[in-house]
Scaffold this motif. Structure first.
Motif, PDB file in Angstrom:
ATOM      1  N   PRO B 532       0.815  -1.219   0.000  1.00 15.08           N
ATOM      2  CA  PRO B 532       0.000   0.000   0.000  1.00 15.08           C
ATOM      3  C   PRO B 532       0.852   1.275   0.000  1.00 15.08           C
ATOM      4  CG  PRO B 532      -0.923  -1.586   1.532  1.00 15.08           C
ATOM      5  CD  PRO B 532       0.367  -2.170   1.030  1.00 15.08           C
ATOM      6  N   LEU B 533       1.952   1.254   0.746  1.00 23.31           N
ATOM      7  CA  LEU B 533       2.807   2.443   0.773  1.00 23.31           C
ATOM      8  C   LEU B 533       3.575   2.608  -0.540  1.00 23.31           C
ATOM      9  CD1 LEU B 533       4.196   2.337   4.421  1.00 23.31           C
ATOM     10  CD2 LEU B 533       2.728   4.113   3.428  1.00 23.31           C
ATOM     11  N   ALA B 534       4.115   1.499  -1.048  1.00 22.84           N
ATOM     12  CA  ALA B 534       4.875   1.573  -2.305  1.00 22.84           C
ATOM     13  C   ALA B 534       3.953   2.021  -3.441  1.00 22.84           C
ATOM     14  CB  ALA B 534       5.492   0.214  -2.622  1.00 22.84           C
ATOM     15  N   ASP B 535       2.735   1.452  -3.461  1.00 22.61           N
ATOM     16  CA  ASP B 535       1.772   1.822  -4.505  1.00 22.61           C
ATOM     17  C   ASP B 535       1.394   3.296  -4.406  1.00 22.61           C
ATOM     18  OD1 ASP B 535      -0.082  -1.335  -4.551  1.00 22.61           O
ATOM     19  OD2 ASP B 535       1.777  -0.698  -5.529  1.00 22.61           O
ATOM     20  N   ALA B 536       1.214   3.757  -3.185  1.00 20.38           N
ATOM     21  CA  ALA B 536       0.812   5.158  -2.992  1.00 20.38           C
ATOM     22  C   ALA B 536       1.905   6.102  -3.486  1.00 20.38           C
ATOM     23  CB  ALA B 536       0.513   5.413  -1.511  1.00 20.38           C
ATOM     24  N   ALA B 537       3.127   5.805  -3.108  1.00 22.34           N
ATOM     25  CA  ALA B 537       4.224   6.701  -3.492  1.00 22.34           C
ATOM     26  C   ALA B 537       4.365   6.749  -5.012  1.00 22.34           C
ATOM     27  CB  ALA B 537       5.529   6.225  -2.858  1.00 22.34           C
ATOM     28  N   ARG B 538       4.276   5.587  -5.656  1.00 22.86           N
ATOM     29  CA  ARG B 538       4.409   5.533  -7.113  1.00 22.86           C
ATOM     30  C   ARG B 538       3.296   6.335  -7.775  1.00 22.86           C
ATOM     31  NH1 ARG B 538       3.103   0.722  -7.720  1.00 22.86           N
ATOM     32  NH2 ARG B 538       5.118  -0.229  -7.310  1.00 22.86           N
ATOM     33  N   LEU B 539       2.073   6.080  -7.341  1.00 18.97           N
ATOM     34  CA  LEU B 539       0.923   6.763  -7.900  1.00 18.97           C
ATOM     35  C   LEU B 539       1.045   8.280  -7.786  1.00 18.97           C
ATOM     36  CD1 LEU B 539      -2.144   7.005  -8.773  1.00 18.97           C
ATOM     37  CD2 LEU B 539      -2.650   6.844  -6.325  1.00 18.97           C
ATOM     38  N   GLU B 563       5.040  18.537  -2.409  1.00 18.41           N
ATOM     39  CA  GLU B 563       3.844  18.933  -1.666  1.00 18.41           C
ATOM     40  C   GLU B 563       4.215  19.256  -0.227  1.00 18.41           C
ATOM     41  OE1 GLU B 563       1.533  15.222  -3.719  1.00 18.41           O
ATOM     42  OE2 GLU B 563       0.632  16.067  -1.909  1.00 18.41           O
ATOM     43  N   PRO B 564       4.829  20.391  -0.024  1.00 20.49           N
ATOM     44  CA  PRO B 564       5.289  20.728   1.341  1.00 20.49           C
ATOM     45  C   PRO B 564       4.133  20.698   2.354  1.00 20.49           C
ATOM     46  CG  PRO B 564       5.723  22.526  -0.218  1.00 20.49           C
ATOM     47  CD  PRO B 564       5.160  21.405  -1.004  1.00 20.49           C
ATOM     48  N   GLN B 565       2.933  20.947   1.872  1.00 17.15           N
ATOM     49  CA  GLN B 565       1.803  20.960   2.812  1.00 17.15           C
ATOM     50  C   GLN B 565       1.535  19.581   3.403  1.00 17.15           C
ATOM     51  OE1 GLN B 565       1.699  21.216  -0.444  1.00 17.15           O
ATOM     52  NE2 GLN B 565      -0.226  20.491  -1.355  1.00 17.15           N
ATOM     53  N   HIS B 566       2.012  18.511   2.712  1.00 21.69           N
ATOM     54  CA  HIS B 566       1.827  17.161   3.242  1.00 21.69           C
ATOM     55  C   HIS B 566       3.133  16.532   3.716  1.00 21.69           C
ATOM     56  CE1 HIS B 566      -2.310  17.188   2.066  1.00 21.69           C
ATOM     57  NE2 HIS B 566      -2.031  17.340   0.783  1.00 21.69           N
ATOM     58  N   ALA B 567       4.139  17.379   3.883  1.00 20.47           N
ATOM     59  CA  ALA B 567       5.483  16.859   4.192  1.00 20.47           C
ATOM     60  C   ALA B 567       5.465  15.938   5.405  1.00 20.47           C
ATOM     61  CB  ALA B 567       6.446  18.015   4.417  1.00 20.47           C
ATOM     62  N   GLU B 568       4.683  16.308   6.391  1.00 20.42           N
ATOM     63  CA  GLU B 568       4.692  15.534   7.627  1.00 20.42           C
ATOM     64  C   GLU B 568       4.157  14.117   7.385  1.00 20.42           C
ATOM     65  OE1 GLU B 568       2.797  17.630  10.835  1.00 20.42           O
ATOM     66  OE2 GLU B 568       2.947  15.826  12.076  1.00 20.42           O
ATOM     67  N   LEU B 569       3.063  14.043   6.663  1.00 22.26           N
ATOM     68  CA  LEU B 569       2.481  12.736   6.357  1.00 22.26           C
ATOM     69  C   LEU B 569       3.471  11.863   5.582  1.00 22.26           C
ATOM     70  CD1 LEU B 569       0.241  10.644   6.111  1.00 22.26           C
ATOM     71  CD2 LEU B 569      -0.705  11.958   4.203  1.00 22.26           C
ATOM     72  N   TYR B 570       4.116  12.465   4.584  1.00 22.55           N
ATOM     73  CA  TYR B 570       5.049  11.690   3.775  1.00 22.55           C
ATOM     74  C   TYR B 570       6.252  11.235   4.588  1.00 22.55           C
ATOM     75  CZ  TYR B 570       2.201  13.125  -0.189  1.00 22.55           C
ATOM     76  OH  TYR B 570       1.170  13.327  -1.056  1.00 22.55           O
ATOM     77  N   GLN B 571       6.661  12.062   5.534  1.00 22.69           N
ATOM     78  CA  GLN B 571       7.766  11.661   6.400  1.00 22.69           C
ATOM     79  C   GLN B 571       7.340  10.456   7.251  1.00 22.69           C
ATOM     80  OE1 GLN B 571      11.024  12.821   6.367  1.00 22.69           O
ATOM     81  NE2 GLN B 571      11.181  10.909   7.545  1.00 22.69           N
ATOM     82  N   LEU B 572       6.125  10.536   7.801  1.00 21.75           N
ATOM     83  CA  LEU B 572       5.627   9.416   8.600  1.00 21.75           C
ATOM     84  C   LEU B 572       5.544   8.145   7.762  1.00 21.75           C
ATOM     85  CD1 LEU B 572       2.768  11.116  10.670  1.00 21.75           C
ATOM     86  CD2 LEU B 572       4.892  10.135  11.546  1.00 21.75           C
ATOM     87  N   ALA B 573       5.091   8.324   6.525  1.00 26.01           N
ATOM     88  CA  ALA B 573       4.979   7.174   5.636  1.00 26.01           C
ATOM     89  C   ALA B 573       6.352   6.569   5.357  1.00 26.01           C
ATOM     90  CB  ALA B 573       4.305   7.594   4.335  1.00 26.01           C
ATOM     91  N   ALA B 574       7.331   7.447   5.127  1.00 20.39           N
ATOM     92  CA  ALA B 574       8.698   6.968   4.855  1.00 20.39           C
ATOM     93  C   ALA B 574       9.237   6.228   6.081  1.00 20.39           C
ATOM     94  CB  ALA B 574       9.606   8.134   4.490  1.00 20.39           C
ATOM     95  N   ASP B 575       9.032   6.811   7.257  1.00 27.04           N
ATOM     96  CA  ASP B 575       9.490   6.164   8.494  1.00 27.04           C
ATOM     97  C   ASP B 575       8.839   4.795   8.655  1.00 27.04           C
ATOM     98  OD1 ASP B 575       9.611   9.222  10.485  1.00 27.04           O
ATOM     99  OD2 ASP B 575      10.932   8.413   8.938  1.00 27.04           O
ATOM    100  N   GLN B 616      -0.931   3.689  10.802  1.00 26.59           N
ATOM    101  CA  GLN B 616      -1.595   4.985  10.805  1.00 26.59           C
ATOM    102  C   GLN B 616      -1.343   5.770   9.520  1.00 26.59           C
ATOM    103  OE1 GLN B 616      -3.922   5.567  12.884  1.00 26.59           O
ATOM    104  NE2 GLN B 616      -4.381   7.533  11.900  1.00 26.59           N
ATOM    105  N   PRO B 617      -0.062   5.973   9.141  1.00 28.01           N
ATOM    106  CA  PRO B 617       0.164   6.720   7.890  1.00 28.01           C
ATOM    107  C   PRO B 617      -0.421   6.038   6.664  1.00 28.01           C
ATOM    108  CG  PRO B 617       2.252   5.986   8.877  1.00 28.01           C
ATOM    109  CD  PRO B 617       1.172   5.671   9.850  1.00 28.01           C
ATOM    110  N   ILE B 618      -0.526   4.703   6.690  1.00 30.63           N
ATOM    111  CA  ILE B 618      -1.129   4.025   5.538  1.00 30.63           C
ATOM    112  C   ILE B 618      -2.581   4.467   5.400  1.00 30.63           C
ATOM    113  CG2 ILE B 618      -1.752   1.807   4.499  1.00 30.63           C
ATOM    114  CD1 ILE B 618       0.569   0.559   6.022  1.00 30.63           C
ATOM    115  N   ALA B 619      -3.285   4.455   6.503  1.00 23.76           N
ATOM    116  CA  ALA B 619      -4.684   4.875   6.477  1.00 23.76           C
ATOM    117  C   ALA B 619      -4.796   6.321   6.002  1.00 23.76           C
ATOM    118  CB  ALA B 619      -5.287   4.722   7.873  1.00 23.76           C
TER     119      ALA B 619
END
Lengths: 231, 636
Positions: B532-539, B563-575, B616-619
């Protein structure tokens, strides 16, 4: 001042025209200093010319390649690769597989000037170097200039001197660049470009000189010696 | 006119790392500065303790022996091997002697030209960090016999990336009130090469080294009675505890210093814990992935060798994971080593298949799927494709490429990479195509997407050039982006695919476990969390008309930028993704399998918590996708 005097002396000995400036400057350099240096400290130029044929009187220079050598080192940063502009000749392309336009390259006179500047007083090294020198000299003559004054070393001679049975007559092609490179394990791709051959000759020279040094040949004089003799 | 001499040097260097990492233009200008040096057999090139000149070396022909003081052989450098670089960069003397084992031709590379390239190109730094030990000869063999890498104990691998042990002796410190003479006396008494000057809180304010004393005092510019603060270097470069050796060495190199202070929080505003000198690092350095890289690229390496090396790499990965080496670094190293194995196999196969560029044009070997994304710590099966630009697009050419691919795939199988069960390999005629055909296929997938097509793109669009003409891969990337410009449905379909696996809603015992099949009652970390995370990032990147870089982690980095406005979410997703990669790898090592399935009962508390946090970040990210691609209606 010196230049003027030189020209006058020359005029006195029968030459009608003074040498052009570029040659004058070249010829006035001290070529004898190499004789006072150990070989490791002498700057050499390994070079090769690619020509339309083997007659220095008639044939033309197509390209000149050269690389500087000192001691055991070759300096890629000090290499020369000149394409000389000549009238297109179908036969040349057939021999060398080089297809080029008539307007490619630089004028021969400019090429020769650059070459002289590049070599300075260095010792010239080449495979059958006498031929390449003769080609350059013919071109110089056409520019009303004198011949090359550099010392020279012929790698074909060096190879002949290293030949294990000096009494045996050399066979045709025995000391050709191709055969020697094979003998010393050098890769011989892209032959027949002047710069490629100059590079190959340079590496061959490093090997040959090592072998000669093992046999006690150290000095420039010993290396420039032409005669084959027992080592 | 093209200078054939420079080109020859270039043609040779381009096949060997780190030069493979340079752009052609940079490599060409570097080649133009090379000095070719002949070293007769048995002649010494440099000796131990000698300071390096301004060149490092690549063996062109012949062989160089690197050995220790007692004469024991540490390494033999053959064609294409690089040596003598580390002392140059670290500005320290040679630790080994180098001698020609036969008549040898070296290319001497000027560091002055190479260093700026190093600064511009992080890939080279990474490569060199992972290769430093090779230059200092870490493989200490008392026997002095020919080094046999197989004999090395696996536990010795890779101290480069391990944290430096902290049980060092207490640092020798002095106060700012000392005179230079007193400071020098203290250094002499303690037998140390440096003295940290600390204030009353024990915060470091400066450092005095042997070199300062030598250069400035002996030089006569300064008197011994002056305060030490006149002579010391300040501020002191500080680090926190637990940094990897390679990081420390890089810091010293970058700052051209030989000492670092370890402080409580890594800044000069906290108490001193210790001092690390360059010498300490050298002592610590033993083995690293360079050994593998070297072995892989050795001319004489056979498939059996590669198999053995690949097994040793597994051991290395195990150690990395246990030592908690950072996941991005682990991924980078393992994928680099895997790439080199593939490159070696392709090279061999190309030769045997009778491939020649003149007759068959250029080609590029592509890795797909997780290998394409550089996300394989554990071995998985092969996913590959081949793209070529034929001279003559005929059956004979295709035959050569198919043959090349088959041989490569077989070699990789022998090395230990299983065949892809779905036959997504370059040896499959469908996946061994000309650039034109590939473009056509990709266009079709994007413009006429069905479920299968979308699934294909999730594997194939993660391609990465491994070997050959990279411009072909670049052309494919450009083509995908161009096709996306006229896309209407594809991204929506891709989005739908990306959210089809929602994360588990509850934790602990209530993991969603597989209901059917072999893995009943087990948790599928790949399908439920990683994909789900890999697919999301690619998409999300494709939707930005951005060709996704390899690695999901880097994709989230890119998204943060876009998308700096979502930077936090993407960081959580990466972590989260990083944690998942680690958990899966650990699980796989424990169970000797792909690590994909977890038995929830076997998870310890830490792991369960880590997993839970990653859901959590996946959701969140799936929610974002649903809104952005207006999927709510479709899915409802």
């Amino acid at each position: 001042m010196m230049q003027k005097l030189f020209q006058e002396v020359r005029a006195y000995f029968g030459s009608s025209e003074p040498y052009p400036d570029f040659y004058q400057q070249y010829a006035e350099q001290d070529f004898s200093k190499n004789l006072r240096l150990p070989f490791e400290e002498i700057t050499c130029t390994v070079f090769d010319t690619e020509t339309t044929g083997l007659d220095a009187g008639k044939d033309k220079i197509l390209s000149i390649g050269a690389i500087q050598l000192k001691g055991n080192e070759l300096f890629v940063g000090k290499s020369l690769s000149i394409l000389v502009r000549q009238k297109q000749d179908f036969k040349i392309a057939a021999i060398h597989g080089i297809i080029r336009n008539e307007e490619d390259g630089m004028e021969q006179s400019e090429a020769i000037r650059q070459f002289l500047e590049f070599i300075g007083t260095s010792v010239l090294i080449g495979h059958h170097v006498d031929f390449d020198i003769a080609m350059i000299n013919a071109a110089l003559k056409g520019m009303q200039a004198g011949p090359l004054k550099n010392q020279k070393i012929d790698t074909a001679h060096l190879a002949a001197r290293l030949n294990s049975s000096p009494d045996a007559l050399p066979q045709a092609g025995q000391f050709s660049l191709d055969v020697l490179c094979k003998q010393y394990g050098l890769v011989t791709k892209a032959r027949h470009t002047a710069d490629g051959d100059a590079y190959l000759t340079a590496i061959l020279f490093l090997h040959l000189r090592h072998r000669l040094r093992e046999r006690g040949v150290h000095s420039l004089q010993a290396l420039t010696q032409k005669k084959r003799r027992l080592l | 006119m093209k200078n054939e001499i420079v080109h020859r040097v270039y043609d040779f260097l381009k096949d060997y790392p780190p030069f493979t990492l340079l752009t052609p233009a940079d490599l060409m200008s570097l080649s133009a500065q090379v000095v070719v040096r002949f070293i007769p057999k048995n002649q010494l090139l440099f000796s131990i303790g000698e300071n390096p000149g301004s060149y490092f070396y690549v063996v062109h022909t012949g062989a160089i022996h690197l050995s220790q003081e007692d004469g024991s052989l540490v390494d033999q450098c053959d064609e294409g091997d690089v040596f003598g670089l580390r002392p140059l960069l670290a500005k320290s003397p040679y630790l080994l002697r180098a001698e020609a084992a036969e008549n040898t031709l070296l290319y001497a590379i000027p560091t002055a030209t190479f260093s700026p390239l190093l600064a511009q190109n992080p890939a080279i730094s990474t490569y060199l960090i992972s290769n430093f030990a090779a230059g200092i000869g870490a493989m200490y063999h008392a026997s002095g016999a020919e080094v046999s890498d197989a004999a090395l104990p696996a536990s010795d691998y890779l101290t480069e990336l391990l944290p430096l042990p902290t049980d060092r002796r207490k640092p020798v410190t002095g106060t700012p009130e000392l005179s230079i003479r007193q400071a020098a006396q203290r250094m002499a008494q303690e037998g140390v090469g440096s003295l940290l000057i600390c204030n009353e809180n024990n915060f470091p304010v400066g450092i005095l080294t042997d070199k300062d004393l030598r250069n400035k005092v002996v030089g006569g510019n300064i008197r011994m009675e002056q305060p030490v603060t006149d002579l010391m270097s300040s501020p002191v470069l500080c680090v926190r505890e637990g940094l990897a050796l390679a990081q420390l060495q890089l810091m010293m190199m970058k700052n051209k210093i030989r000492h670092l202070a370890i402080t409580q929080d890594g800044t000069p505003d906290s108490a001193v814990l210790g001092v690390i000198s360059e010498h300490d690092l050298v002592i610590q350095q033993t083995q690293n992935p360079a050994v593998f890289s070297k072995e892989i690229n050795r001319k004489s390496s056979t498939v059996a060798d590669l198999r053995r090396i690949r097994e040793q790499i597994d051991g290395l990965m195990e150690r990395y994971l246990q030592q908690e080496v950072s996941i991005p670094l682990v991924l980078e190293i393992v994928s680099e080593l895997n790439d080199q194995i593939i490159q070696k196999c392709v090279t061999q196969a190309a030769e045997e298949a009778g491939y020649s560029e003149a007759a068959h044009g250029t080609f590029c070997w592509l890795a797909l799927g997780s290998e394409g994304r550089q996300e394989q710590i554990l071995r998985t099966d092969q996913d590959s494709a081949l793209v070529y630009e034929p001279v003559e697009d005929d059956a004979k050419t295709k035959e050569v490429y198919l043959n090349l691919a088959k041989k490569t795939v077989d070699y990789l199988h022998e090395v230990g990479f299983d065949y892809c069960p779905a036959n997504m390999m370059a040896s499959n005629s469908d996946w061994c195509q000309t650039l034109t055909n590939w473009k056509h296929t990709f266009r079709k997938w994007i413009h006429q997407p069905g479920e299968t097509e979308v699934l294909m793109t999730t594997i194939f669009f993660d391609f990465r050039a491994i070997y050959g003409d990279k411009s072909l891969a670049e052309a494919l990337s450009a083509h995908i982006i161009a096709c996306l410009a006229r896309d209407e449905v594809y991204l929506h379909m891709l989005a739908r695919n990306a959210v089809q696996n929602p994360p588990p809603l509850s934790f602990f015992r209530n993991f969603i476990v597989e209901k059917n099949g072999d893995h009943q009652h087990e948790f599928d970390i790949k399908a439920r969390a990683m994909m789900p995370l890999a697919d999301a990032a690619r998409l999300l990147l494709l939707a930005h008309k951005h060709m996704p870089p390899p690695s999901t982690l880097r994709r989230f980095e890119k998204l943060k930028e876009l998308e700096p406005q979502h930077a936090e979410l993407y960081q959580l997703a990466a972590d989260a993704y990083e944690i998942l990669v680690r958990l899966r790898a650990l699980n796989g090592q424990r169970n000797k399998d792909s690590g994909r399935y977890f038995n929830p009962d076997e998870l310890d508390k830490m792991m369960r918590l880590s997993l839970r946090n990653s859901f959590q970040p996946i959701a969140e990210i799936q929610k974002l996708i649903k809104i952005r691609f207006q999927l709510t209606g479709i899915l409802a």
